[in-house]
Write a protein that holds these residues in place. Structure first.
Motif, PDB file in Angstrom:
ATOM      1  N   GLU A 267      54.365   1.567  -1.081  1.00 52.22           N
ATOM      2  CA  GLU A 267      54.016   1.140   0.294  1.00 52.22           C
ATOM      3  C   GLU A 267      53.741  -0.049   0.458  1.00 52.22           C
ATOM      4  N   ARG A 268      54.685  -0.909   0.917  1.00 46.87           N
ATOM      5  CA  ARG A 268      54.417  -2.737   0.867  1.00 46.87           C
ATOM      6  C   ARG A 268      52.995  -2.877   1.580  1.00 46.87           C
ATOM      7  N   ASN A 269      52.824  -2.281   2.776  1.00 43.82           N
ATOM      8  CA  ASN A 269      51.726  -2.899   3.706  1.00 43.82           C
ATOM      9  C   ASN A 269      50.261  -2.372   2.891  1.00 43.82           C
ATOM     10  N   ILE A 270      50.247  -1.222   2.199  1.00 37.33           N
ATOM     11  CA  ILE A 270      49.125  -0.856   1.667  1.00 37.33           C
ATOM     12  C   ILE A 270      48.764  -1.343   0.400  1.00 37.33           C
TER      13      ILE A 270
ATOM     14  N   LEU B  11      49.855  -4.502   0.092  1.00 38.19           N
ATOM     15  CA  LEU B  11      49.043  -5.763   0.520  1.00 38.19           C
ATOM     16  C   LEU B  11      47.609  -5.836   0.730  1.00 38.19           C
ATOM     17  N   SER B  12      47.161  -4.728   1.463  1.00 34.77           N
ATOM     18  CA  SER B  12      45.944  -4.843   1.527  1.00 34.77           C
ATOM     19  C   SER B  12      44.944  -4.464   0.287  1.00 34.77           C
TER      20      SER B  12
ATOM     21  N   PHE C  22      44.674  -8.113  -1.072  1.00 28.87           N
ATOM     22  CA  PHE C  22      43.673  -8.830  -0.599  1.00 28.87           C
ATOM     23  C   PHE C  22      42.312  -8.403  -0.830  1.00 28.87           C
ATOM     24  N   LEU C  23      41.893  -7.238  -0.908  1.00 35.21           N
ATOM     25  CA  LEU C  23      40.684  -6.357  -1.161  1.00 35.21           C
ATOM     26  C   LEU C  23      40.071  -6.900  -2.523  1.00 35.21           C
TER      27      LEU C  23
ATOM     28  N   ASN D  84      52.610   9.054  -5.187  1.00 38.62           N
ATOM     29  CA  ASN D  84      53.748   9.235  -4.893  1.00 38.62           C
ATOM     30  C   ASN D  84      54.431   7.778  -5.214  1.00 38.62           C
TER      31      ASN D  84
ATOM     32  N   PRO E 104      58.366   6.150  -6.282  1.00 37.54           N
ATOM     33  CA  PRO E 104      59.963   6.487  -6.529  1.00 37.54           C
ATOM     34  C   PRO E 104      60.620   7.052  -7.704  1.00 37.54           C
TER      35      PRO E 104
ATOM     36  N   ALA F 251      47.906  10.308  -0.666  1.00 34.15           N
ATOM     37  CA  ALA F 251      48.057  10.687   0.539  1.00 34.15           C
ATOM     38  C   ALA F 251      47.945  12.259   0.700  1.00 34.15           C
TER      39      ALA F 251
ATOM     40  N   LYS G 180      43.973   8.887   0.907  1.00 33.61           N
ATOM     41  CA  LYS G 180      44.176   7.856   1.898  1.00 33.61           C
ATOM     42  C   LYS G 180      44.288   8.761   3.247  1.00 33.61           C
ATOM     43  N   PRO G 181      43.802   8.176   4.188  1.00 39.33           N
ATOM     44  CA  PRO G 181      43.412   6.735   4.202  1.00 39.33           C
ATOM     45  C   PRO G 181      42.008   6.676   3.788  1.00 39.33           C
ATOM     46  N   PHE G 182      41.804   5.588   3.244  1.00 34.89           N
ATOM     47  CA  PHE G 182      40.121   5.410   2.559  1.00 34.89           C
ATOM     48  C   PHE G 182      39.603   4.273   3.297  1.00 34.89           C
TER      49      PHE G 182
ATOM     50  N   THR H 162      37.772   0.818   3.245  1.00 36.41           N
ATOM     51  CA  THR H 162      37.956  -0.023   2.253  1.00 36.41           C
ATOM     52  C   THR H 162      36.581  -0.621   1.401  1.00 36.41           C
TER      53      THR H 162
END
Lengths: 936, 123
Positions: free
Chosen positions: B11-14, B16-17, B20-21, B55, B57, B84, B105-107, B109
């Motif tokens: 998942e691209r957005n997860i 990304l987060s 960043f962290l 999970n 692919p 998840a 998930k969701p966790f 941060t």
């Protein structure tokens, strides 16, 4: 020459003596000291076979035919050899089944058929009447000879007297009275007559002694021993001829038929059956009788030939009736007392036969003719009467008188037309009709009731036609031409030459035809007919009586080790405990002679008396049938284990139970089927439950994914206040997009749940399909412009009227278009939207020029939560539910949504929709309008 | 004190987060979207810790973890598994496959960062 009163006095004295013997016999029986329980008395009682016919007739027959008198005694001698097997079997069966006449026996063998019992009784009564009349004739003639000698001319009566002027009439009445005294005096109705048996045994002894006396006197008194007698006889040419077999009338055929006839007669004459079977005390007596009875016959026949020769020599040229040589010889020599003794011997032979035959016939008439009718017509009244025994006794007394008078009637009508011997053979031939039914019944299980009834009936009718009716004809009661030319001159129906059969004497002729038809019908109907359950049960019992574990008598078997409590339990199960306790208490009360307590409770552990066991069986038989009752009682009384036959008979008898169990089986099968259905339904439910769990888990997983991003970026933004604005904007964008995705996901999950559960509300309207296509495109045009995608639209000119849920169809198309936008080439995106109309229906195609869907993936794109892997990175915010929902929508409209083709550069999703059935829209597809919109 | 962190998340957005962290915490970060890519990346450079989504692919997180534990070179790499799937059985499966820790998930941060630091501190 003796005076009539002396003869009468002597006769009454003799009969009085007989009565005293009978009385003593009964007294002894009552005191449990049986006079008759030994094989000698048994054998002598069977010698009732030798009647006045033997006594007078044998000598007569010997005088005419030499040794032609022998077959009548040869037959019984031969038959006696089989008694251990045949007679003992009949005795055993009769004891077990409580049978007390040959009618009972045959009726019981063939399924306790009342019809058969009645038939046998009628045949027996009619068949025996000539025999009784023969005895009357013998007594009356011998009385006349004794009184009137030497005026022998009176013997052949030419003028018919009126009955009350006839000696025989009074003799008949006297015998009836005497028979009542012997057999039907007491109210106590039992099948056993110990007194009578004792008297008959005495009579057998008496007639033997009398006959031997005259034989010895003639042989050694008149002549100097047998050698001298025969030597003198051989000097006479007529008598010499008698010693050769050539004088036999009918030759060897007659010998054979007479031997056979007497073989069956000694078994199946009602009086023989009565003496040998019903009055039998111990079946082991048969063993002794097997040789003693033939011995008796031998002794009584020893002086037949000497007497015949002596008579013929003393009265040459037929000057005296040879039937009465035994009387006329002493009379001619003035030996009056010897003649009187011989007369009493003849009287004893006649009375013995008449008494026993009448009692046997009376038992049959009252049990098999009168009682069934009485019970059927007035059963209720009869059963409740306390003095039923008295009624029964009156019935028997009347029957005795009637039988005796019928016998007299026969004598009165045709008594003079036959010789003594021939009259007896007529009766033999009648009872021979029972032989096939009894003998086949004893050894052949398949012998059937219908066979027995038709066989006996046909045989009896043939006997009637070929022997009885000719007798009436010869006596002048029927046209004489009947015996001369056949009825109405039809030779084929001639009673002595039926169907042209010649060369046989009347007896052999009748025996041949009646036995042929009788046996033929019995075997034929048994082979090709069906048998009832009752018949099969009885057949099993009769044929297999010795196979039953060697059980001797049922009373012995009943004397098992059952306690009173056992029996009460058993009976109570069928009759109810309260009633059973009452009945048992009563039974024990009457059974209380031994000073025992009548308290039922105290006696529960005692061994039950045979009487109580028998009583219990009768009680049970009322509830569950006799066969079942016997097996049940055996099970507690510890008798023999139930035989195959009895178990079989239980099965056979309880056809109700079987049909019930068939129903149960049926229900159990249905239950099993229902269980199977339930099990598979349960499996389906479990599968659905598993799918639901999986769905919930998947949905939860799918919801967590956008939530994870939203939470993570929100926390990052919160925790990083000094973030630069471009990055902050980027992160906030993600949060917004993931929120939108979450919303979409929730909406679609709800849609899907509604569609799948059938709760979706569809709002169908008449709409133009072009409008829907245009509206759908419009709602994604913003996106198209943003991405700078070229979009090509092809629509028909005219309106295409459809009845659809416009919102849902729009949702479907928007979904396809969004996917196309998402997956088309990132740099040079091109999509195409085409609405095509054909005769079959409409087709909407959405094409994009993206990378295409792999062949292995095409199958899965319509699965729930399948996420396409071909998206441009960063774009994919799909839910995996769009296509499944779209497909549901298509299917709801009767259409089909599918991937028409997919390769790099061209992926086409197609929706086929059927034409509305009204068909009022333009079918034309030629004028497709084509225009191209290009996003900026 | 910077560590080498490998992020495996489709998942691209997860992803990304997470990037960043981790960067914020001072680590050097690589990020891949599939299990097979992850194994390639590990071959290339052994990370100190892997943030591993379950999970994926083609090759899922359990398989990746099991392979790491089977090889001497990669046996001791710290693995923090993210999933998840919320059920307890999933956590047990993860631990059985050899994960050092496990987050649903969701966790939060903050908790994620703390767990990462505590796992790195053990080495």
């Amino acid at each position: 020459m003796l005076s009539g009163s002396l003869i009468l006095f002597a006769s009454l004295c003799y009969l009085g003596l007989l009565f005293v013997i009978a009385h003593l016999g009964e007294r002894a029986a009552a005191a449990d000291k049986s006079l008759i329980a030994n094989p000698y008395v048994y054998t002598l009682s069977m010698a009732v076979y030798c009647t006045a016919w033997t006594y007078y007739g044998s000598v007569g027959r010997a005088a005419n035919t030499g040794i032609g008198f022998l077959p009548i005694y040869l037959g019984p001698t031969l038959m006696a050899a089989t008694w251990w097997f045949v007679l003992r079997k009949i005795i055993r069966i009769s004891r077990l089944q409580r049978l007390n006449s040959i009618a009972d026996f045959i009726a019981s063998r063939y399924g306790k058929s009342a019809l058969l019992g009645g038939l046998v009784t009628v045949v027996a009564v009619i068949g025996i009447l000539p025999y009784i009349s023969l005895q009357l004739k013998a007594i009356s003639t011998s009385y006349t000879v004794l009184r009137d000698y030497p005026e022998l001319g009176t013997l052949s009566r030419t003028v018919r007297e009126l009955p009350w002027q006839d000696t025989a009439f009074w003799i008949a009445l006297a015998l009836a009275a005497f028979t009542i005294l012997f057999g039907a005096r007491n109210v106590d109705v039992t099948e056993r007559h110990e007194g009578m048996v004792a008297a008959v045994a005495f009579e057998s002894l008496f007639k033997l002694v009398a006959f031997l006396a005259v034989g010895l006197w003639v042989t050694f008194g008149l002549f100097d021993g047998p050698g001298e007698l025969f030597r003198q006889a051989m000097n006479e040419p007529r008598l010499q001829q008698l010693t050769s077999t050539e004088r036999l009338p009918g030759g060897y055929t007659s010998w054979l038929s007479l031997t056979l006839l007497s073989m069956v007669a000694v078994m199946f004459l009602p009086r023989q059956f009565h003496m040998a079977v019903v009055e039998n005390v111990d079946e082991n007596h048969v063993r002794r009788a097997m040789w003693m009875f033939p011995l008796y016959l031998l002794i009584i026949n020893l002086f037949v030939l000497p007497l015949a020769f002596a008579g013929e020599m003393r009265f040459p040229g037929g000057s005296a009736d040879p039937d009465f040589h035994v009387l006329t010889l002493p009379l001619a020599e003035q030996r009056d007392m010897l003649a009187l003794f011989v007369f009493l011997g003849g009287l004893s032979a006649a009375t013995g036969m008449v008494i026993v035959a009448t009692i046997a016939l009376t038992t049959m008439v009252s049990n098999d003719l009168v009682m069934p009718v009485l019970l059927r017509t007035r059963g209720r009244v009869f059963a409740t009467r306390l003095d039923a025994g008295k009624t029964l006794m009156q019935i028997r007394r009347v029957t005795i008188v009637v039988i005796m008078l019928l016998g007299y009637l026969h004598f009165y009508l045709i008594g003079e037309s036959y010789a003594l011997v021939t009259i007896g053979l007529v009766s033999f031939c009648a009872v021979a009709q029972f032989a096939p039914a009894v003998l086949f019944g004893l050894y052949w299980k398949a012998a059937s009731r219908l066979g027995a009834i038709t066989g006996i009936t046909a045989g009896f009718l043939i006997w009637l036609y070929t022997l009885l009716l000719p007798g009436f004809a010869q006596a002048g009661w029927l046209p004489r031409s009947f015996v001369d030319d056949g009825p109405f001159g039809i030779a084929l129906l001639h009673p002595y030459h039926l169907f042209g059969l010649q060369g046989l004497d009347a007896i052999t002729h009748s025996l041949f035809w009646s036995m042929l038809v009788n046996t033929g019908l019995l075997v034929g109907f048994s082979l090709f007919g069906t048998r009832s359950v009752a018949e099969r049960v009885q057949a099993e019992r009769f044929v297999g009586v010795f196979a039953d574990g060697g059980r001797k008598l049922d009373v012995d078997a009943l004397q098992g080790n059952a306690t009173v409590g056992d029996l009460q339990n058993l009976v109570g199960r069928f009759l109810g405990q309260a009633r059973t306790q009452r009945v048992f208490a009563n039974a024990l009360m009457t059974d209380n002679g031994k000073g025992q307590s009548a308290d039922l409770q105290e006696r529960l552990h005692e061994t039950a008396s045979p009487l109580l066991v028998e009583h219990s069986e009768r009680l049970l038989a009322g509830a569950i049938g006799a066969a079942s009752a016997r097996v049940m009682i055996n099970s507690v009384a510890g008798g023999t284990a139930p035989s195959i036959e009895s178990v079989l008979s239980i099965l056979e008898e309880s056809s109700k139970v079987r049909s019930h169990s068939r129903r149960l089986e049926q229900q159990s099968r249905e239950l099993e089927a229902a269980t199977q259905e339930l099990r598979s339904a349960n499996e389906r439910l479990q599968e659905l439950d598993r799918l639901k769990d999986e769905f919930v888990a998947t949905v939860s997983h799918e919801l967590r994914t956008p939530l994870t991003s939203i939470r993570a970026f929100s926390e990052i933004l919160l925790a990083t206040p000094d973030m630069e604005s471009t990055q902050r904007k980027e992160f906030l964008d993600i949060v917004v997009k993931e929120s939108e995705r979450l919303t979409r996901l929730v909406d679609q999950v709800l849609d899907l749940a509604k569609i799948e559960s059938g709760r979706m509300e569809w709002r169908h309207e008449d709409l133009d399909l072009c409008t829907i296509v245009n509206d759908s495109l419009a709602s994604v045009s913003q996106l198209i412009r943003e991405r700078n995608i070229r979009c090509e639209k092809t629509l028909p000119d005219q309106t295409l009227n459809v009845n659809v849920d416009g919102d849902r169809l729009t949702q479907l198309l928007v979904n396809l278009l969004s996917n196309a936008v998402k997956f088309c080439d990132a740099d040079d995106g091109r999509i195409a939207l085409r609405l095509l109309s054909s005769e079959d229906g409409y087709r909407i195609e959405v094409e994009d020029n993206g990378a295409g869907i792999g062949p292995e993936e095409i199958e899965h794109v319509f699965e729930k939560f399948h996420q396409a892997n071909r998206a441009n990175a960063g774009e994919s915010l799909g839910t995996g539910l769009g296509l499944p929902i779209s497909r549901y929508i298509a299917e709801h409209h009767g259409g089909h949504l599918y991937v028409a083709r997919s390769r790099p550069g061209s992926t086409v999703f197609a929706l086929d929709l059927p034409r509305p059935s009204s068909g009022n829209d333009g079918p034309d597809t030629s004028g497709n309008r084509s225009d191209t919109e290009t996003g900026r | 004190m910077g560590h080498e962190i490998l992020i495996v998340e489709d998942e691209r957005n997860i992803a990304l987060s997470l990037e960043f962290l981790m960067k914020q915490a001072g680590h050097s970060v690589r990020s891949v979207g599939d299990g097979q890519d992850a194994l390639d990346a590990i071959d290339e450079l052994l990370p100190d810790l892997i943030l591993l989504d379950v999970n994926l692919p083609t090759l899922d997180g359990y398989s990746v973890c099991a392979r790491l534990r089977a090889e001497e070179r990669t046996r001791h790499v710290r693995v923090l598994m993210l999933t998840a799937r919320g059920r307890e059985i999933e956590r047990e499966k993860g631990m059985a496959a050899g994960a050092n820790d496990y987050l649903t998930k969701p966790f939060s941060t903050r908790e994620l960062v703390q767990r990462v630091e505590s796992l790195l501190g053990e080495t």
